[in-house]
Design an enzyme around this catalytic site. Structure first.
Site, PDB file in Angstrom:
ATOM      1  N   ALA A  59       0.847  -1.191   0.000  1.00 51.44           N
ATOM      2  CA  ALA A  59       0.000   0.000   0.000  1.00 51.44           C
ATOM      3  C   ALA A  59       0.889   1.249   0.000  1.00 51.44           C
ATOM      4  CB  ALA A  59      -0.976  -0.042   1.175  1.00 51.44           C
ATOM      5  N   SER A  60       0.627   2.219   0.858  1.00 50.00           N
ATOM      6  CA  SER A  60       1.330   3.502   0.757  1.00 50.00           C
ATOM      7  C   SER A  60       2.773   3.479   1.235  1.00 50.00           C
ATOM      8  CB  SER A  60       0.553   4.590   1.510  1.00 50.00           C
ATOM      9  OG  SER A  60      -0.575   4.984   0.760  1.00 50.00           O
ATOM     10  N   VAL A  61       3.225   2.409   1.865  1.00 52.91           N
ATOM     11  CA  VAL A  61       4.667   2.286   2.127  1.00 52.91           C
ATOM     12  C   VAL A  61       5.422   2.314   0.798  1.00 52.91           C
ATOM     13  CG1 VAL A  61       6.458   0.772   3.092  1.00 52.91           C
ATOM     14  CG2 VAL A  61       4.312   1.082   4.313  1.00 52.91           C
ATOM     15  N   SER A  62       4.728   1.990  -0.292  1.00 57.13           N
ATOM     16  CA  SER A  62       5.315   2.048  -1.635  1.00 57.13           C
ATOM     17  C   SER A  62       5.827   3.446  -1.978  1.00 57.13           C
ATOM     18  CB  SER A  62       4.277   1.640  -2.683  1.00 57.13           C
ATOM     19  OG  SER A  62       3.738   0.370  -2.423  1.00 57.13           O
ATOM     20  N   LYS A  63       5.231   4.477  -1.397  1.00 57.53           N
ATOM     21  CA  LYS A  63       5.635   5.847  -1.720  1.00 57.53           C
ATOM     22  C   LYS A  63       7.095   6.109  -1.371  1.00 57.53           C
ATOM     23  CE  LYS A  63       1.062   8.021  -1.410  1.00 57.53           C
ATOM     24  NZ  LYS A  63       0.207   6.839  -1.235  1.00 57.53           N
TER      25      LYS A  63
END
Length: 453
Positions: A59-63
């Site tokens: 999820a947003s850890v991908s950022k």
């Protein structure tokens, strides 16, 4: 160290037995693993168990990875963080937004997620180019002028992925693999859109959502409230990195070195920003940056997407790391308490096993009142909260700017609760039978929202 191992084992075993943790966790001190464990199932259909090598959607850890991809291009002189987006995407209708604005969430661009849930043709899987076309054609208004405020938005990171493709000449997945994952030895990590590609990575941890109607777990694809995971599956940059505990530890340790970019660039990435009025905000380049009592500087990012709850925390003053990956999203507030208690154990602070609150039960009401609550409410914490109905007008959903959408269930005709979180919402109208003019959100206190549309 053995005492910490025992305490972490007891914490996660207890939360697994209580049915509120299904996932994996790793704690490290200066790169050495203090504890790692896997609890529950990776595939409920086959009964396959999770392992510490299971692959999760981040999820947003991908950022954190997307931001690094941009910083590498900047150090190579292929773009500047002060470049305007329209320099690279000439038809982009929003002028004056810089690459730095996209990295720091100061662009003012609205989040594409609620817009696509409302407008997108659900028979198609959207991609980054579809997001760009939507903004080029429909031109939803900015939340604020670029650089003037801060609001978390997934749209910025979708555009960053497009910039990477345009500048590098590679697909986003190819660029990230060749520039980040392979050089760091992250062999189980990839950009992956499972539903779009039709491929399932080895040892994949399927994400599940809990149904309070059946009191069982289901794939989010099968639930009306979360089936947007299917038609938004082709979008990259804001999510869709798939990885493991050990690969994420490699990522964490690489950020103490200059393997990818210089120390100067890393220092900038791990520095929180300030608005023109000097008001600070706790975000750097793809990382949340905070100072916490007893913990020092914490550089982290969390992620939430139907079926997944993730968190990567780097305690850079002490060289400690905590990585939390869960493939169920029931009672997310309890999951944050688990992370907090694991953090306390890692630092030798007092800790306890969180209590699990009793489940709230929904009641039957006249669902025509849902139409009276639809709209956008400006919350006193500065965020917009959207209230929408399902396609059959028999479900009600809320979504804070940049956050996942959640269904709310009735406790009465005016008061509702979020089944995954310890949140209740109460609507108020000036006259019975008229549209609501405000709402109150109850979570760690009361937060008022005034209807603006």
């Amino acid at each position: 160290m053995q005492n910490k191992q025992k305490q972490l084992q007891e914490l996660f075993a207890a939360m697994s037995e209580k049915g509120v943790f299904n996932g994996v966790f790793l704690a490290a001190d200066k790169g050495e693993i203090v504890f790692e464990g896997a609890y529950g199932l990776a595939d409920r259909e086959t009964g396959r168990a999770l392992t510490v090598h299971s692959v999760f959607e981040l999820a947003s850890v991908s950022k954190t990875f997307t931001a690094m991809g941009i910083l590498i291009l900047a150090e190579q002189g292929k773009l500047s963080l002060s470049d305007f987006v329209e320099q690279w995407i000439p038809d982009f209708p929003y002028k004056g937004i810089t690459v730095k604005d996209l990295l720091r969430h100061t662009s003012g661009l609205p989040d594409y997620t609620p817009l696509f849930i409302k407008d997108w043709d659900r028979s198609k899987i959207a991609t980054n180019w579809d997001v760009l076309e939507y903004f080029n054609v429909r031109r939803p208004p900015l939340q604020f002028q670029p650089g003037e405020n801060w609001e978390y938005t997934n749209t910025g990171y979708v555009l960053l992925a497009l910039l990477i493709e345009k500048i590098s000449g590679l697909s986003f997945a190819e660029y990230m693999s060749e520039t980040l994952f392979k050089p760091l030895g992250m062999h189980s990590t990839r950009i992956h859109n499972r539903r779009l590609s039709g491929n399932v990575p080895p040892d994949f941890a399927f994400g599940y959502v809990y149904s309070f109607e059946t009191h069982s777990y289901h794939l989010p694809d099968e639930q009306p409230a979360t089936d947007f995971v299917v038609y938004l599956d082709g979008i990259q940059g804001d999510g869709t990195v798939n990885s493991t505990l050990h690969d994420l530890l490699l990522w964490d340790q690489a950020l103490y070195t200059e393997k990818l970019v210089s120390k100067k660039t890393l220092d900038e990435a791990f520095t929180s920003g300030k608005l023109p009025d000097n008001k600070p905000y706790s975000y750097g380049y793809g990382w949340i940056v905070e100072q916490k009592e007893h913990l020092g500087k914490v550089v982290s990012h969390s992620g939430g997407w139907p079926g997944y709850s993730t968190n990567l925390a780097r305690y850079t003053d002490h060289g400690k790391t905590a990585i939390y990956l869960s493939n169920t999203d029931r009672q997310l507030d309890i999951q944050q308490q688990i992370i907090n208690e694991a953090e306390n154990i890692l630092f030798g602070l007092p800790h306890s096993v969180p209590d699990v609150p009793a489940e709230l039960r929904s009641v039957k009401i006249d669902k025509t009142v849902y139409m009276l609550y639809r709209g956008v409410y400006k919350m006193d914490m500065g965020l917009d909260l959207s209230v929408t109905t399902g396609p059959e007008y028999d479900q009600l959903f809320i979504q804070l700017s940049g956050q996942p959408q959640y269904e709310i269930l009735p406790l009465s005709e005016e008061r509702f609760f979020v089944r995954e979180l310890q949140i209740e919402i109460e609507f108020a109208a000036k006259k019975a039978g008229k549209p609501a003019h405000e709402l109150t959100l109850f979570q760690y206190g009361e937060h008022r929202g005034v209807r603006v549309t």
